[in-house]
Each structure stands twice: as C-alpha cells, then as structure tokens.
Design an enzyme around this catalytic site. Structure first.
Site, PDB file in Angstrom:
ATOM      1  N   GLY A  34      -0.812   2.219   1.709  1.00 37.26           N
ATOM      2  CA  GLY A  34      -0.146   1.614   2.876  1.00 37.26           C
ATOM      3  C   GLY A  34       0.810   0.475   2.507  1.00 37.26           C
ATOM      4  O   GLY A  34       1.958   0.460   2.959  1.00 37.26           O
ATOM      5  N   LYS A  87      -0.376   7.988   2.025  1.00 37.14           N
ATOM      6  CA  LYS A  87      -0.377   9.135   1.095  1.00 37.14           C
ATOM      7  C   LYS A  87      -1.797   9.518   0.718  1.00 37.14           C
ATOM      8  O   LYS A  87      -2.734   8.695   0.798  1.00 37.14           O
ATOM      9  CB  LYS A  87       0.430   8.832  -0.172  1.00 37.14           C
ATOM     10  CG  LYS A  87      -0.060   7.651  -1.037  1.00 37.14           C
ATOM     11  CD  LYS A  87      -1.180   7.941  -2.020  1.00 37.14           C
ATOM     12  CE  LYS A  87      -1.582   6.724  -2.834  1.00 37.14           C
ATOM     13  NZ  LYS A  87      -2.874   6.817  -3.488  1.00 37.14           N
ATOM     14  N   ASP A 139       2.891   2.624  -7.190  1.00 31.72           N
ATOM     15  CA  ASP A 139       3.002   3.675  -6.159  1.00 31.72           C
ATOM     16  C   ASP A 139       4.272   3.557  -5.320  1.00 31.72           C
ATOM     17  O   ASP A 139       4.591   4.477  -4.561  1.00 31.72           O
ATOM     18  CB  ASP A 139       1.833   3.562  -5.157  1.00 31.72           C
ATOM     19  CG  ASP A 139       0.539   4.117  -5.709  1.00 31.72           C
ATOM     20  OD1 ASP A 139       0.566   4.707  -6.798  1.00 31.72           O
ATOM     21  OD2 ASP A 139      -0.497   3.946  -5.033  1.00 31.72           O
TER      22      ASP A 139
HETATM   23  O1  C5P Z   1       0.904  -1.166  -9.993  1.00 31.23           O
HETATM   24  P1  C5P Z   1      -0.189  -1.691  -9.141  1.00 31.23           P
HETATM   25  O2  C5P Z   1       0.054  -3.114  -8.718  1.00 31.23           O
HETATM   26  O3  C5P Z   1      -0.509  -0.821  -7.983  1.00 31.23           O
HETATM   27  O4  C5P Z   1      -1.478  -1.710 -10.045  1.00 31.23           O
HETATM   28  C1  C5P Z   1      -2.630  -2.428  -9.708  1.00 31.23           C
HETATM   29  C2  C5P Z   1      -3.546  -2.454 -10.919  1.00 31.23           C
HETATM   30  O5  C5P Z   1      -4.081  -1.139 -11.160  1.00 31.23           O
HETATM   31  C3  C5P Z   1      -2.859  -2.830 -12.209  1.00 31.23           C
HETATM   32  O6  C5P Z   1      -2.848  -4.211 -12.386  1.00 31.23           O
HETATM   33  C4  C5P Z   1      -3.699  -2.140 -13.248  1.00 31.23           C
HETATM   34  O7  C5P Z   1      -4.860  -2.899 -13.504  1.00 31.23           O
HETATM   35  C5  C5P Z   1      -4.149  -0.872 -12.542  1.00 31.23           C
HETATM   36  N1  C5P Z   1      -3.297   0.291 -12.868  1.00 31.23           N
HETATM   37  C6  C5P Z   1      -3.434   0.896 -14.094  1.00 31.23           C
HETATM   38  N2  C5P Z   1      -2.650   1.983 -14.407  1.00 31.23           N
HETATM   39  C7  C5P Z   1      -1.767   2.462 -13.523  1.00 31.23           C
HETATM   40  C8  C5P Z   1      -1.618   1.855 -12.253  1.00 31.23           C
HETATM   41  C9  C5P Z   1      -2.400   0.762 -11.958  1.00 31.23           C
HETATM   42  O8  C5P Z   1      -4.246   0.484 -14.931  1.00 31.23           O
HETATM   43  N3  C5P Z   1      -1.014   3.516 -13.850  1.00 31.23           N
END
Ligand code: C5P
Length: 298
Positions: free
Chosen positions: A116, A25, A151
């Site tokens: 990915g 994406k 995501d």
């Molecule tokens: O949800 P995901 O595992 O992709 O998120 C990775 C990190 O990115 C989270 O631990 C957080 O630190 C940060 N994040 C965030 N706000 C979001 C998405 C991700 O702070 N909306």
C-alpha cells in the site's frame, strides 16, 4: 505509462485537483535468493495489482510545502509517510517549490505485504508528474521510485510484472490471473525488514522453486502459478509471528487450502474459480477466527 487512474474531472483553471487510485498488490510467486553486499536479497517475483485501492487527491495549496492529510486506516503522517517523501524527491528532481495538499483515503492495511505505501508513493509520483507538468518518462520516474523502496517501481508498470534484482528491475507481463481473490487480514503487521532478517537461504530450494515458477510464467499460466503458493518468506514470517501461523492453520482447518502469504506478510489469501465460493468463505472465516476478510479480483 500504465493507467495512473487519474481523474482530473474536478480540474478547473484556478482550482485544479487530481484524484488517483493506488491499488494493492499480491505476490503470485516470490522466490528469494541470497543476501547481497548491499544488504538486500535478490528476488524473483510476479506481482499483480488487485481491486483494493487507496485514493489520493492532489490539489494546489495556498501555503508552500507538502501538506499530507490521512483519513481511514491508521498510517504515518508527514515526513514519515512515503507519499510525502515521494513528493519531496520529485520536487527536488524537478526543481519545484512545492505547494500541494494531498488527501489520502487509506484502505490498504499497513505492514500487510500488500504494498500500500509503495503504491501510494508511485501514484503520487505519476500524479505530481502530471500536476507539475514535469513530463518525466516512466524510466526517469522508476529511478526516483527505486530510491523510495524496492516495490515502488512495480506500481509504475502495473498491473502485472515479473520483478527481479531487489525488486526494482521490472518486466511487465501480458498474462493475467483470472481467479477471484479472498484476502484474509489479520490484526497484526509483519515489518518487512524483520522477516528478511530471519530468512535462511537454501540455494538448491530457491533455484528449484524459481524453475517451477518460470515454466508457468513463460507459458503465461498465472492461474496455475498462484495456486502453487510459492513464497520463500512464508517460513520466516510464520516462525516469527506465531499468531499468524496459528491463523493460517485454523483457516486450513476449516477446509480452505492452500492459504498463501503475500510478500513478507501479514496478509493471507486464497484464490477461487468462482466468486460465490470466495463470498461463502469470506462470511464463514470471521465467524470462527478474529480476522477481516475481503473478496476482490486481480
Ligand atoms: O526496499 P524496502 O524499503 O521495501 O525494504 C525494506 C527492508 O526489507 C530492507 O531494509 C531489507 O532489510 C529488506 N529487503 C531485502 N531484500 C529485498 C527487499 C527488501 O532484504 N530485495
């Protein structure tokens, strides 16, 4: 359910296998608001899938368990891979004793902001939902997907959606972006959590960008939206990864503008009216700068 792009033509009664394509994406726009008590930031982003895809093949295994085999680009194996975790979560939810082989052909770079790993996980959920005859609805799969990463739910609703909350609240859009995409892939990755940690929230600026983006989203003008290059994570990413900032500056120095960042980076991209211009730049940039380039489409 969106196109899971399932090809089960190789299926036979005794030896069924399902082939899935998991697209990368790009964020056409990404506005980040303040951090929430749960540690995540509120987002407003439009995401769209592109032609660059990983490929997963699911087949029955003689041995109990989830057996993941990775090919192509480097990526973590076993329980460290979101594919394994998505299969495990779904098996628990569906009360299945898994016995599945998963072959992953990895083409989407890791830590590139191209989603990915999240896309692989979403495709795996959709494929195993079919493979194990669970018949879970998209809403049920989305709840499982949200546990895997912010995501992941988007890829259940792809190809284009407006995503809010921490990214897991999805409003699919009918509008499409028609521009040709040039991906500029640096040889470094930008871990998402690091980039968010260095983000400094400015409410006035975020609200202004959100208003600007929302006007174009409402009229369905995604071609104009992507050309604005709205991404609040660009600054913390470039501040933290100086070589990436240099690459962007060097590409712009060659005369290509604007060069945008997708998600938390590290992939840079530019979009074009005509595929010929994209191909010219794809050839020219690596002659001057140490990056890979790839021309694709939304
Ligand atoms: O949800 P995901 O595992 O992709 O998120 C990775 C990190 O990115 C989270 O631990 C957080 O630190 C940060 N994040 C965030 N706000 C979001 C998405 C991700 O702070 N909306």
């Amino acid at each position: 359910m969106p196109e899971p792009i399932v090809d089960d033509s190789q299926a036979t009664q005794s030896h069924k296998s399902v082939v899935l394509r998991a697209p990368a994406k790009l964020n056409l726009s990404l506005v980040v608001h303040g951090p929430q008590p749960n540690g995540f930031h509120q987002l407003e982003t439009v995401m769209a899938t592109i032609g660059l895809c990983d490929e997963l093949t699911l087949s029955f295994s003689e041995q109990a368990g989830i057996h993941l085999h990775c090919h192509g680009r480097d990526c973590p194996g076993g329980e460290d891979n979101l594919i394994w975790r998505s299969a495990n979560l779904l098996a628990q939810f569906g009360k299945i004793e898994p016995a599945v082989d998963i072959e992953l052909q990895k083409r989407i770079p890791l830590g590139g902001g191209l989603g990915g790993g999240s896309s692989d996980a979403a495709s795996c959920l959709m494929g195993l939902n079919q493979f194990w005859n669970l018949n879970l609805s998209r809403q049920e799969l989305a709840k499982i997907a949200a546990k895997l990463g912010s995501d992941v739910p988007f890829f259940l609703y792809a190809p284009v959606a407006h995503c809010t909350g921490r990214g897991e609240i999805i409003e699919p859009l009918d509008a499409r972006c028609t521009r040709t995409v040039l991906l500029i892939l640096p040889k470094l990755s930008a871990p998402t959590a690091n980039v968010f940690r260095h983000y400094r929230y400015d409410a006035e600026q975020s609200n202004l960008l959100a208003q600007q983006a929302n006007r174009l989203i409402q009229t369905g003008d995604l071609d104009s939206l992507v050309q604005l290059g709205i991404n609040n994570l660009a600054r913390p990413c470039f501040e933290q990864f100086e070589p990436l900032r240099q690459i962007k500056e060097d590409v712009e120095g060659l005369g290509l503008k604007p060069v945008c960042l997708t998600g938390s980076g590290s992939t840079l991209f530019a979009t074009f009216d005509h595929v010929d211009s994209a191909n010219e730049w794809a050839e020219k940039i690596p002659q001057h700068i140490d990056v890979e380039t790839l021309v694709t489409h939304f």
